[in-house]
Design an enzyme around this catalytic site. Structure first.
Site, PDB file in Angstrom:
ATOM      1  N   ASP A  24       0.830  -1.203   0.000  1.00 23.31           N
ATOM      2  CA  ASP A  24       0.000   0.000   0.000  1.00 23.31           C
ATOM      3  C   ASP A  24       0.867   1.258   0.000  1.00 23.31           C
ATOM      4  O   ASP A  24       0.579   2.234  -0.709  1.00 23.31           O
ATOM      5  CB  ASP A  24      -0.908  -0.016   1.248  1.00 23.31           C
ATOM      6  N   HIS A 218      -8.902  -2.011   7.716  1.00 23.60           N
ATOM      7  CA  HIS A 218      -7.808  -1.392   6.954  1.00 23.60           C
ATOM      8  C   HIS A 218      -8.056   0.115   6.939  1.00 23.60           C
ATOM      9  O   HIS A 218      -8.887   0.608   6.191  1.00 23.60           O
ATOM     10  CB  HIS A 218      -7.811  -1.985   5.537  1.00 23.60           C
ATOM     11  N   CYS A 251      -0.244  10.300  -1.581  1.00 25.27           N
ATOM     12  CA  CYS A 251      -0.817  10.397  -2.920  1.00 25.27           C
ATOM     13  C   CYS A 251      -0.037  11.472  -3.654  1.00 25.27           C
ATOM     14  O   CYS A 251       0.071  12.595  -3.165  1.00 25.27           O
ATOM     15  CB  CYS A 251      -2.295  10.759  -2.802  1.00 25.27           C
ATOM     16  N   ASN A 260      -1.359   4.639   5.452  1.00 31.57           N
ATOM     17  CA  ASN A 260      -2.117   3.820   6.398  1.00 31.57           C
ATOM     18  C   ASN A 260      -1.842   4.262   7.828  1.00 31.57           C
ATOM     19  O   ASN A 260      -0.901   4.988   8.110  1.00 31.57           O
ATOM     20  CB  ASN A 260      -1.688   2.360   6.276  1.00 31.57           C
TER      21      ASN A 260
HETATM   22 ZN    ZN Z   1      -5.100   1.110   1.686  1.00 35.74          ZN
END
Ligand code: ZN
Length: 316
Positions: A24, A218, A251, A260
């Site tokens: 991730d 998550h 991002c 996360n």
């Molecule tokens: Zn994620």
């Protein structure tokens, strides 16, 4: 380290943490971490006590060159004793590659928002459920021991469509279990969840498919609520959590957006509450080193690594 602070690693953990940074985190950073540094990182995470790691994603290298070394990374992860090796796959081709590489578990993201589903995997939700069914059939044929998790992404809100109706989340969750997935889970992909919503949606998920079919929470920390949302899920009965070392991720299009929930902080919270994770926080902090080497200058998040363990802290 004195006896009151020693990690109790012999007993079965109360809380199961799956480290997802290598997948991730790395997928949301435009730069590529060198393969050798990724391997050192996985080794260090395992040494800290993590026993489940989402190590990579089997996606076309054209779309995600950062993870083009997926098969080599899985091969390395398989050398770490007792580690459950997880790979994310978007489709049948990726699933086949992950099973052939030897992953123990594959995770398929299924978007609760139609807009996100089309943008992320270029499939409608119905096509994604069909995808789950096909991957289950392939698994039964070529790798019957592989576990299949179909997690519901953007379950708490979507950056493209905004509010995601809870009924949509629950019907998709029921459909993926009916399609043969071993377990599902709820993902706050975009960091839009709040604790009340987390409790409500997990309660509905348990009612829809049974508690034993609902795996991990998550949570992303985009707006600082990641830990609070994990605690809410814990209070509702969830015992498995995804998190990322140093909260790696973000991002490229949203400066300052973090990834996360931070593994170091999550472990500290549970251990301080008297719940065993099997994970050593000092060693987790050491596991930041290969990350710093492989991605120099990348922002690392987390308060525990900055502040250190509280005076008098002891493991559960
Ligand atoms: Zn994620």
């Amino acid at each position: 380290m004195n006896s009151t602070s020693a990690l109790n690693s012999a007993a079965k953990p109360d809380i199961h943490i799956c480290e997802v940074g290598p997948r991730d985190g790395l997928q949301s950073i435009a730069r590529t971490m060198p393969t050798e540094d990724k391997k050192r990182w996985l080794t260090a995470l395992h040494a800290a006590g993590l026993r489940e790691i989402e190590v990579t994603s089997f996606v076309p290298a054209k779309l995600m060159p950062q993870l083009a070394d997926a098969a080599e990374i899985v091969a390395h992860a398989l050398t770490l004793p007792g580690l459950q090796v997880v790979a994310l796959v978007p489709n049948l081709k990726g699933a086949e590659a992950a099973m052939k590489a030897g992953a123990h578990k594959i995770t398929l993201p299924c978007s609760a928002s139609e807009a996100h589903s089309k943008a992320n995997v270029r499939m409608t939700r119905e096509q994604m459920v069909e995808n789950v069914r096909n991957i289950v059939a392939l698994r039964n044929e070529i790798a019957p021991k592989v576990q299949i998790e179909a997690g519901i992404s953007v379950a708490f809100g979507c950056t493209l469509q905004g509010i995601v109706p809870e009924d949509d989340v629950i019907s998709l969750l029921s459909d993926v279990i009916a399609a043969g997935a071993d377990e599902t889970g709820l993902a706050d992909t975009t960091g839009m969840a709040n604790p009340a919503q987390v409790r409500r949606l997990f309660r509905r998920a348990f009612a829809a498919v049974g508690k034993d079919k609902v795996g991990a929470a998550h949570m992303h920390n985009t707006r600082g609520l990641g830990i609070a949302n994990c605690l809410a899920a814990y209070e509702e009965g969830i015992r498995a959590f995804d998190s990322s070392l140093a909260g790696l991720g973000g991002c490229p299009h949203a400066p300052g957006a973090s990834g996360n929930v931070v593994t170091e902080d999550l472990v500290l919270m549970f251990e301080a509450m008297g719940l065993r994770t099997g994970i050593d926080i000092a060693k987790l902090i050491l596991a930041r080193e290969p990350l710093k080497t492989g991605l120099p200058g990348e922002p690392l998040y987390g308060m525990t690594a900055e502040a250190g363990l509280p005076l008098g802290f002891s493991y559960a």
